[in-house]
Design a protein around this motif. Sequence first.
Motif, mmCIF file in Angstrom:
data_model
loop_
_atom_site.group_PDB
_atom_site.id
_atom_site.type_symbol
_atom_site.label_atom_id
_atom_site.label_comp_id
_atom_site.label_asym_id
_atom_site.label_seq_id
_atom_site.Cartn_x
_atom_site.Cartn_y
_atom_site.Cartn_z
ATOM 1 N N SER A 195 -9.127 0.885 9.227
ATOM 2 C CA SER A 195 -7.512 0.876 8.682
ATOM 3 C C SER A 195 -6.758 -0.201 9.194
ATOM 4 C CB SER A 195 -7.262 2.327 8.968
ATOM 5 O OG SER A 195 -5.605 2.243 8.291
ATOM 6 N N THR A 255 -15.103 -1.109 14.495
ATOM 7 C CA THR A 255 -13.944 -1.264 14.842
ATOM 8 C C THR A 255 -13.760 -2.679 15.725
ATOM 9 O OG1 THR A 255 -13.115 1.030 15.160
ATOM 10 C CG2 THR A 255 -11.937 -0.415 16.589
ATOM 11 N N THR A 293 -10.430 -5.728 6.069
ATOM 12 C CA THR A 293 -10.374 -4.337 5.978
ATOM 13 C C THR A 293 -11.451 -3.643 5.054
ATOM 14 O OG1 THR A 293 -8.268 -4.304 6.456
ATOM 15 C CG2 THR A 293 -9.067 -2.307 5.385
ATOM 16 N N ASN A 294 -11.827 -4.223 3.888
ATOM 17 C CA ASN A 294 -12.594 -4.056 2.805
ATOM 18 C C ASN A 294 -14.042 -4.145 3.405
ATOM 19 O OD1 ASN A 294 -10.757 -3.005 0.992
ATOM 20 N ND2 ASN A 294 -10.476 -5.229 -0.019
ATOM 21 N N ASP A 348 -6.448 -7.628 4.101
ATOM 22 C CA ASP A 348 -7.135 -6.737 3.109
ATOM 23 C C ASP A 348 -8.662 -6.850 2.851
ATOM 24 O OD1 ASP A 348 -4.690 -5.650 3.033
ATOM 25 O OD2 ASP A 348 -4.331 -6.417 0.981
ATOM 26 N N GLU A 405 -3.860 0.284 10.173
ATOM 27 C CA GLU A 405 -2.795 0.974 10.725
ATOM 28 C C GLU A 405 -3.460 1.460 12.087
ATOM 29 O OE1 GLU A 405 0.168 0.969 9.391
ATOM 30 O OE2 GLU A 405 -0.734 0.031 7.714
ATOM 31 N N THR A 406 -4.490 1.035 12.552
ATOM 32 C CA THR A 406 -5.152 1.573 14.098
ATOM 33 C C THR A 406 -4.340 0.553 14.930
ATOM 34 O OG1 THR A 406 -7.325 1.535 12.732
ATOM 35 C CG2 THR A 406 -7.162 1.475 15.373
ATOM 36 N N THR A 460 -5.496 -2.645 16.069
ATOM 37 C CA THR A 460 -6.097 -3.861 15.238
ATOM 38 C C THR A 460 -5.171 -4.945 15.323
ATOM 39 O OG1 THR A 460 -6.469 -1.977 13.629
ATOM 40 C CG2 THR A 460 -6.037 -4.253 12.676
ATOM 41 N N ASN A 476 -14.116 -1.323 6.773
ATOM 42 C CA ASN A 476 -13.561 -0.127 6.460
ATOM 43 C C ASN A 476 -12.843 0.526 7.675
ATOM 44 O OD1 ASN A 476 -14.766 0.323 3.999
ATOM 45 N ND2 ASN A 476 -16.431 0.657 4.947
#
Length: 819
Positions: free
Chosen positions: A586, A522, A580-581, A577, A588-589, A592, A584
């Motif tokens: 999200s 994170t 994010t890949n 994206d 939507e955190t 973020t 890993n």
Amino acid sequence: MSSGRAEKPLPDIPEDDGSRDDEKGFGNVFAELESVDLSLGTTLRSVYDDQPNAHKRFMEKLEVRIRNHDREIEKMCNFHHQGFVDAITELLKVRADAEKLMGQVTDTNRRLQDTGREVTAQTEEVIRCRIQQRNMTTTVERLQLCIPVLEMYSKLKEQLESKRHYAALKTMEQLEKVFIPRVSRYRFCQIMADNLPKLREDIKDISMSDLKDFLESIRKHSDKIGETAMKQAQQHRTFNSVVQKQDSGMGYTKPVYSLNGRTPTQHNGLAAEEGVEEDQSEEEVLTAQDLVDFSPVYRCLHIYTVLGDRETFENYYRKQRKKQARLVLQPQSNMHETVEGYRRYFNQIVGFFLVEDHVLHSTQGLLTRAFTDELWNMALSKITAVLRTHSSYCSDPDLVLELKNLIVIFADTLQGYGYPVSRLFDLLFEIRDQYNETLLKKWVLVFREIFELDNYSPIPVETEEDYKSVISRFPFHDAEIEKQDFPKKLPMSQSVPQIYVQVKEFIYASLKFSESLHRSWTEIDDMLRKSTNLLLTRTLSGCLQNLIKKPHIGLTELVQIIINTTHLEQACKYLEDFITNITNVSPETVHTTRLYGLSTFKDARHAAEGEIYTKLNQKIDEFIQLADYDWGMPESDGQASGYLMDLINFLRSTFQVFTHLPGKVAQTACMSACKHLSTSLMQMLLDCELKQISMGAVQQFNLDVIQCELFASSEPVPGFQGDTLQLAFIDLRQLLDLFMVWDWSTYLADYGQPTSKYLRVNPSTALALLEKVYRGMKDTSKKNNIFSQFRKNDRDKQKLIETVVKQLRSLVNGMSQHS
């Protein structure tokens, strides 16, 4: 001796009473004179110091005293005289016998001396043998006591020669407490006893010399110890990363390297040696004992402990190690130039503190945890300051990345031995910012090169493979273009996919630094997004702004830049994206961070739009500068000016290029150009250097404005409602109509009314232009002066102008007072 004749005794002197008194008075004096112990000076002084004539009487009494003693002597001699004579006679008779006896005694003594001389010689021989026997016995007894002392002393010398100093001290202790007291009365023992303190000092000096050699040795070998430790820590870390590759976190594991030679043989059920790559040469695990002999420390510690001076040794050792620590922590001035400089610096520090850790655990009390913690805290402050300073000099991101990897291995190695390293990881966050700065500087050059090599024209796609090659590098999807046959063109230029690829390369480069920082994914996701935001909002945005401001960038290039930024803006969601890949995490955190690419490209697009407006206006100004009006012409040419027709043609062709722009951009550009043209024409009429204008020039100017209005009404850019674009020239139109119709009465009567026909005409503007026209008419009248008196219409017109000028001035003055 007198013959038998006796002398007649002295008669006694009669004594009267006075004589008796004098005799009694001088009695004491005579007694003192006759005494042999008393001095005569005081006695005689008393005689002379007495009564007058005392001396005479004393002499008289002295004579009497002498005569009395003479009489007593004479009496005594007479009494013993006959006996003395008889004794002499008998002595003469014995003389002959005495001489005979003397001869016999002398002979007897001679014979006795001759006989006793042999006996004496034999007796002396016996005595001497007895003494020798006694001395030998005593000597044997004493030697039996001294031999152990001598043997121990000889053993002491051998121990000293073989440098077995600790055993020598034990031998000295036995000599002092056990052996020497038994034979302490002998001088050689006293010499031994006196020599032992000197030998102890010699042992202390020798052991201290060995300690100094040891300190010099570990200073030389610290680099090798640290290099080995960090190499093994790196290997172990690589092994653990393979074992734990499926774990989300990047947890810490203790390194393989151990000073005591103990290495963990298994981890998670696997053999540790399996983590070593097959292509690496298997090397024996080196320990500190393999590189440095620690025996001088132990010997010196034991020696000083036995001598009761352990505290002195501890203080000296700690003081020297502190000095060496300061030397180790002092970097070379050019350390920041190569990674090898940093590696040597870290190797020396690791080697130093691994030695300290080994001494701490292999000795009792020589070092304490508090001392090593204090030393480490001091070193940590110095290390962070040095790295903070030298890393700021690094301009190569690859070098900064290698430095980060070294710091991580350095921290992991020392953390495995109990040293706190959280401040080093905090420092890595500072260095991460510097790393990002160097990356941003590097990518500035990358973006500049991309922009310089771009042709700012749509990408031509000849075949399906070309199309797939482009969309593999950039996420472009357009259904209409996909339906078109090959060859076709993509709306963006070649720089768009290149920039997109470089942004992803930047994310990869930024990710490399975030690895192994013992942070969650994170946090890493947040780091990547923040650094990417910096790349977009600062680096790429700055490059776009500089590109837009460059003088060689024309309107066509600016239009293409706006199209490019539109597509890059649409691609920002794909960059999110992409991150994010990797992490890993999200999107939507709650915490973020979002990418700011939308605002970046919008700002660049707005700047490009503004630059389009500016360049259009500049081009209009260039055409306006070509205007060459004859302000004194009597009549117009009947057609618009050439420069204006060229300008209108240029605007038509330019606005055709704007078809790919968003509608509002093209409309704004068209409206801005018309407004600027109208303003420029108005300024040309009202120019202060232009003193007079003929009505013919006004008519010619009116023809030009009519062409502008025709251009505006032709809808060069679709989307305008009604005559919106023509309103840009409304001020000029009303002003020119006022002069062409000469409708001053209507203007003055309706001034200030919302329904006025000339609502957009300002009195000051009308006054300025009217004065120039009036001066032009007066100049024309002077030229035709001979017939002016017969032209009643001209005179009436001049009077009218004068009246209008006065009224306009009153309006202008009223406006100024009101304002």
